[in-house]
Design a protein around this motif. Structure first.
Motif, PDB file in Angstrom:
ATOM      1  N   GLU A   1     -13.498  18.343 -17.589  1.00 50.16           N
ATOM      2  CA  GLU A   1     -13.011  16.998 -17.916  1.00 50.16           C
ATOM      3  C   GLU A   1     -13.170  16.681 -19.398  1.00 50.16           C
ATOM      4  OE1 GLU A   1     -13.650  12.294 -16.704  1.00 50.16           O
ATOM      5  OE2 GLU A   1     -14.934  13.849 -15.850  1.00 50.16           O
TER       6      GLU A   1
ATOM      7  N   VAL B   1      -5.779  13.772 -12.240  1.00 48.34           N
ATOM      8  CA  VAL B   1      -6.332  12.802 -11.292  1.00 48.34           C
ATOM      9  C   VAL B   1      -5.236  12.229 -10.398  1.00 48.34           C
ATOM     10  CG1 VAL B   1      -7.493  10.564 -11.099  1.00 48.34           C
ATOM     11  CG2 VAL B   1      -8.267  12.219 -12.793  1.00 48.34           C
TER      12      VAL B   1
ATOM     13  N   LEU C   1     -13.031   8.145  -7.354  1.00 45.14           N
ATOM     14  CA  LEU C   1     -12.541   9.125  -8.322  1.00 45.14           C
ATOM     15  C   LEU C   1     -11.611   8.472  -9.333  1.00 45.14           C
ATOM     16  CD1 LEU C   1     -12.171  12.148  -9.190  1.00 45.14           C
ATOM     17  CD2 LEU C   1     -10.211  12.196  -7.629  1.00 45.14           C
TER      18      LEU C   1
ATOM     19  N   LEU D   1     -10.364  19.422  -7.977  1.00 44.17           N
ATOM     20  CA  LEU D   1     -11.618  18.691  -8.198  1.00 44.17           C
ATOM     21  C   LEU D   1     -12.582  19.523  -9.046  1.00 44.17           C
ATOM     22  CD1 LEU D   1     -12.354  16.978  -4.767  1.00 44.17           C
ATOM     23  CD2 LEU D   1     -12.021  15.830  -6.961  1.00 44.17           C
TER      24      LEU D   1
ATOM     25  N   THR E   1     -12.552   8.189 -13.368  1.00 44.82           N
ATOM     26  CA  THR E   1     -11.882   9.128 -14.258  1.00 44.82           C
ATOM     27  C   THR E   1     -10.528   8.640 -14.769  1.00 44.82           C
ATOM     28  OG1 THR E   1     -10.884  10.280 -12.367  1.00 44.82           O
ATOM     29  CG2 THR E   1     -12.999  11.114 -13.165  1.00 44.82           C
TER      30      THR E   1
ATOM     31  N   PHE F   1     -10.989   8.360  -2.425  1.00 42.48           N
ATOM     32  CA  PHE F   1     -10.400   8.619  -3.742  1.00 42.48           C
ATOM     33  C   PHE F   1     -10.484   7.450  -4.709  1.00 42.48           C
ATOM     34  CE2 PHE F   1      -8.615  12.010  -1.234  1.00 42.48           C
ATOM     35  CZ  PHE F   1      -8.550  13.070  -2.114  1.00 42.48           C
TER      36      PHE F   1
END
Length: 382
Positions: free
Chosen positions: A86, A101, A139, A79, A143, A136
């Motif tokens: 990123e 990811v 996330l 993470l 992403t 998640f």
């Protein structure tokens, strides 16, 4: 693209010398050393398998709390790398972000199983899946770049919904009541709601590929559910057709799909969005009709033909060549199955088998002809 192919095009007069030189220069700048990548990949895989083997051989000797700490540290470390690097990683290779990811999501999912193993706890599978989605899914949505993360998100949602439905259904005590059936139908149909969300985000995000894949997966889920419903109705798997509480649950699922289809139409104006929404809405309409036609032969098949015929028509309108060809092939296959259902006794004789073989060849030839003749020339992104 190989230099030899470019040279052949130049020799055939398809491209001029300047274009040839530009293509060669572009390919040289964007060349991918696949062999070298393969060597690195094999080496990384060998190291990973070695580490897994070492850990597995000494698994029982490692304290459970230490294993969980290492597992959690891996998640936290990845993470940190994701949020700190990123943009730089995305500039170099979007697939690096995608792999990172996806690995994070996999580590998060296995962490809950690891907890259960260490502390010898058990719970319905839908509960850790729901927690994983809560933690998640944001996330993945924020992403994700392409189909791996879209598939992980959609697959996790579908898995969780059906595990929940299975855990909450207790047919041993008279079966669930109407209220529970309607709720479970709503829950199992809810993953289709990703379609309007993805349709709305496609033009508003810097990651349109991810949202396009997510919308396509939601559409595929709706179509698969409707197609399965017609297949189950054809063999009488619903057990009791008609306007029962089970029919009401199917109607609830259909209503969710219908609302999702309308949402796609509103979120993504244009022919492509309208056709995608129409397919999802059509799948929703098929669900209650299929249940009402339970234990019949011809009506469920006609519903199947209507569904996939509509998909083919939508593909023509939106210029989805692959989808059109798929619809033709699926209809041809179902037509063959229907002919066996209507005349199953023919298969008991040699003459019947000959006729069946001829029919299969004829349907296949017709499907190929239709696909080649009417398929759109250009395929746009769905």
């Amino acid at each position: 693209m190989s230099a030899r192919k470019i040279a052949e095009w130049h020799d055939a007069g398809l491209i001029d010398t300047a274009t040839r030189d530009r293509l060669v220069a572009y390919e040289a700048d964007h060349a991918r050393p696949l062999l070298l990548w393969a060597v690195f990949g094999i080496g990384a895989l060998a190291i990973g398998l070695g580490l897994v083997s070492v850990v597995a051989a000494n698994w029982e000797d490692i304290p459970g709390l230490l294993r969980l700490t290492i597992h959690l540290a891996l998640i936290a470390g990845l993470l940190a790398v994701l949020f700190a690097r990123e943009e730089r990683l995305a500039e170099k290779s979007p697939w690096a972000i995608e792999a990172l990811v996806f690995t994070l999501a996999a580590l998060g999912l296995t962490f809950f199983g690891h907890i259960g193993q260490v502390y010898q706890t058990s719970s319905p599978l839908w509960q850790p899946l729901a927690v994983w989605l809560a933690l998640f899914a944001p996330l993945l949505l924020l992403t994700g770049r392409s189909w791996p993360t879209a598939l992980a998100l959609m697959g996790g949602a579908v898995w969780c919904a059906w595990e929940y439905a299975g855990a909450m259904t207790d047919y041993g005590n008279g079966g669930p009541g109407l209220g529970l059936l309607l709720w479970l139908a709503f829950v199992t149909a809810l993953p289709v709601a990703f379609a309007p969300l993805a349709a709305w985000m496609r033009a508003r995000s810097a990651r349109p590929d991810f949202w396009r894949r997510l919308e396509q997966l939601a559409l595929a889920y709706a179509v698969a559910g409707a197609s399965l419903a017609t297949a189950l109705a054809a063999v009488g798997a619903f057990g009791d057709g008609g306007l029962t509480k089970e029919w009401a649950s199917m109607a609830t699922s259909g209503a969710v799909a219908l609302a999702a289809g309308l949402g796609v139409v509103l979120a993504r104006p244009g022919t492509s969005g309208a056709m995608a929404g129409a397919i999802i809405a059509g799948a929703g309409l098929v669900l209650p009709l299929a249940y009402a036609a339970d234990n019949l032969t011809l009506p469920p098949a006609l519903l199947f033909f209507a569904l996939w015929g509509g998909i083919g028509a939508a593909a023509l309108a939106a210029h989805w060549r692959g989808v059109f060809q798929l619809s033709v092939g699926v209809i041809a296959l179902r037509l063959i199955i229907l002919s066996f259902e209507l005349a199953g006794d023919l298969l008991m004789s040699g003459f019947g088998l000959i006729l069946s073989g001829v029919m299969i060849l004829g349907v296949a030839w017709g499907a190929v002809r239709v696909s080649k003749t009417f398929a759109p020339v250009k395929e746009d992104a769905a």
